[in-house]
Design an enzyme around this catalytic site. Structure first.
Site, PDB file in Angstrom:
ATOM      1  N   SER A  79      27.606  73.400   9.541  1.00  0.00           N
ATOM      2  CA  SER A  79      27.752  71.942   9.557  1.00  0.00           C
ATOM      3  C   SER A  79      29.215  71.605   9.311  1.00  0.00           C
ATOM      4  O   SER A  79      29.996  72.474   8.881  1.00  0.00           O
ATOM      5  CB  SER A  79      26.870  71.359   8.442  1.00  0.00           C
ATOM      6  OG  SER A  79      27.217  70.030   8.150  1.00  0.00           O
ATOM      7  N   TYR A  82      23.159  69.980   0.099  1.00  0.00           N
ATOM      8  CA  TYR A  82      23.389  70.188   1.534  1.00  0.00           C
ATOM      9  C   TYR A  82      24.770  70.836   1.723  1.00  0.00           C
ATOM     10  O   TYR A  82      24.918  71.841   2.429  1.00  0.00           O
ATOM     11  CB  TYR A  82      23.296  68.858   2.290  1.00  0.00           C
ATOM     12  CG  TYR A  82      23.287  69.018   3.796  1.00  0.00           C
ATOM     13  CD1 TYR A  82      22.111  69.330   4.467  1.00  0.00           C
ATOM     14  CD2 TYR A  82      24.456  68.882   4.553  1.00  0.00           C
ATOM     15  CE1 TYR A  82      22.095  69.499   5.856  1.00  0.00           C
ATOM     16  CE2 TYR A  82      24.451  69.041   5.919  1.00  0.00           C
ATOM     17  CZ  TYR A  82      23.265  69.342   6.575  1.00  0.00           C
ATOM     18  OH  TYR A  82      23.262  69.518   7.940  1.00  0.00           O
TER      19      TYR A  82
END
Ligand code: NAP
Length: 260
Positions: A152, A165
Site C-alpha cells: 500500500s 493498517y
C-alpha cells in the site's frame, strides 16, 4: 534463470498451465487480480470469506480458465493449512500466490481499540505470513513459484487514524524482502504491489468524504483514482517468467502518488 537475447519473447508473460491462489477474490482488487491472471492463462483457486464469489468465478470461467472456490475466514489461522491442502488436492501444484485479502479500521490513535488492532493485523499481516510459509513449502519442493503480496502507500507513509493498517502494510514490505532473501535459492520470487488509491469497498468511506476525496485526488499526478483493472498488468508481470530476476521488490502502481 538468466536469459539470453534470443530467449526473450512475449511468451515469457504467458501464464498458460499455471495455478494461482488469490485471497479476497470476490471483490475489488482481488477480483481484478484473479481475472487478470486468468486472462493471462492461469487456473484459479479463489479464496473468499462469504458466498458472494459467483461474479469472479464467472469472469474467470469466461476467460476460459478453471475457477475453484474455497471459503475461509483468514482471521482464523487454523484455515491456512486447509487452503494449501485443498489446492494441492484439486490442482496438484501451486505456481502463484497473491496475498490480497485485507481489512482496515479507522479511529484516532488514542482511542484505537485492541480488537480493531487484532482484526487488522490478523488478516493483513499474520494470514499473509502463514499462508506464504505454507505455500512456500510446496514451491520449494517444486523449485519454482511466485508470491505477490499486496502492500500500500501505507507501506511507505504513516497516514492518520489507521495505525494497524500502516503497521501491517510496512510489515508486508518487510516480509516481502525477508521471504525473497531466503527463498531465492529455491527459484521462488516474492514481490509486492503497492496500489495507490483504488475505487473499492476499502476506500468507500474516504471517497464519500468530499473534502478528503478532493485532497487525495489533488495529489495524484494521474488526476484520477485507479480501478482494479489498472493493477492487472503488474500482477501478470510479477506472476510470469518475465519477472524472474525481480525479487524482494515493492512495485508502486499509484498514478505517480509517491513521486509527489
Ligand atoms: P475490499 O474491496 O474491501 O476487499 C478486501 C478483500 O479482503 C475482500 O475480498 C474481503 O472479503 C477480504 N477479506 C477481508 N477480511 C477477510 C478475512 N478475515 N478472511 C478472508 N477474506 C477477508 O478492498 P480492496 O481495496 O480490494 O483490498 C484488497 C487489498 O488491497 C487489501 O490488502 C488492501 O489493503 C489493499 N489495498 C487497497 C487499496 C485501495 O485503494 N483500495 C490501496 C492499497 C492497498 P469480504 O468481501 O468478505 O469482506
Amino acid at each position: 534463470m538468466a536469459l539470453e537475447l534470443n530467449d526473450f519473447s512475449l511468451d515469457l508473460f504467458s501464464l498458460d498451465g499455471k495455478v494461482a491462489i488469490v485471497t479476497g477474490a470476490n471483490t475489488g482488487l482481488g477480483q481484478g487480480f484473479a481475472v487478470g491472471l486468468a486472462k493471462a492463462g492461469a487456473d484459479l483457486f479463489l479464496v473468499t470469506r462469504g458466498d458472494n464469489y459467483h461474479e469472479t468465478k464467472e469472469l474467470v470461467e469466461n476467460a476460459g480458465r478453471r475457477a475453484v472456490v474455497f471459503q475461509a475466514d483468514l482471521a482464523d489461522r487454523s484455515n491456512i493449512k486447509e487452503i494449501v491442502a485443498k489446492c494441492m488436492e484439486v490442482f496438484g501444484k501451486i505456481d502463484i500466490l497473491v496475498n490480497n485479502a485485507g481489512t482496515i479500521r479507522r479511529s484516532p490513535i488514542l482511542e484505537f481499540k485492541e480488537e480493531d488492532w487484532d482484526a487488522v493485523m490478523n488478516v493483513n499481516l499474520d494470514a499473509a505470513y502463514f499462508l506464504s510459509q505454507e505455500v512456500a513449502k510446496v514451491m520449494a519442493e517444486q523449485r519454482s513459484g511466485k508470491i505477490i503480496n499486496i502492500a500500500s502507500m501505507l507501506s511507505f507513509q504513516g497516514g492518520k487514524f489507521i495505525p494497524p493498517y500502516t503497521a501491517s502494510k510496512h510489515g508486508i514490505a518487510g516480509l516481502t524482502k525477508a521471504f525473497a532473501n531466503e527463498l531465492a535459492e529455491y527459484g521462488i520470487q516474492i514481490n509486492a504491489i503497492a496500489p495507490g488509491y483504488v475505487e473499492t469497498n476499502n476506500t468507500a468511506p474516504i471517497r464519500a468524504d468530499e473534502k478528503r476525496s478532493a485532497e487525495i485526488l489533488g495529489r495524484i499526478p494521474a488526476g484520477q483514482w485507479a480501478k482494479p483493472a489498472d493493477l492487472m498488468g503488474a500482477v501478470v508481470f510479477l506472476a510470469s517468467r518475465a519477472s524472474d530476476y525481480v525479487n524482494g521488490h515493492v512495485l508502486a502502481v499509484d498514478g505517480g502518488w509517491l513521486a509527489r
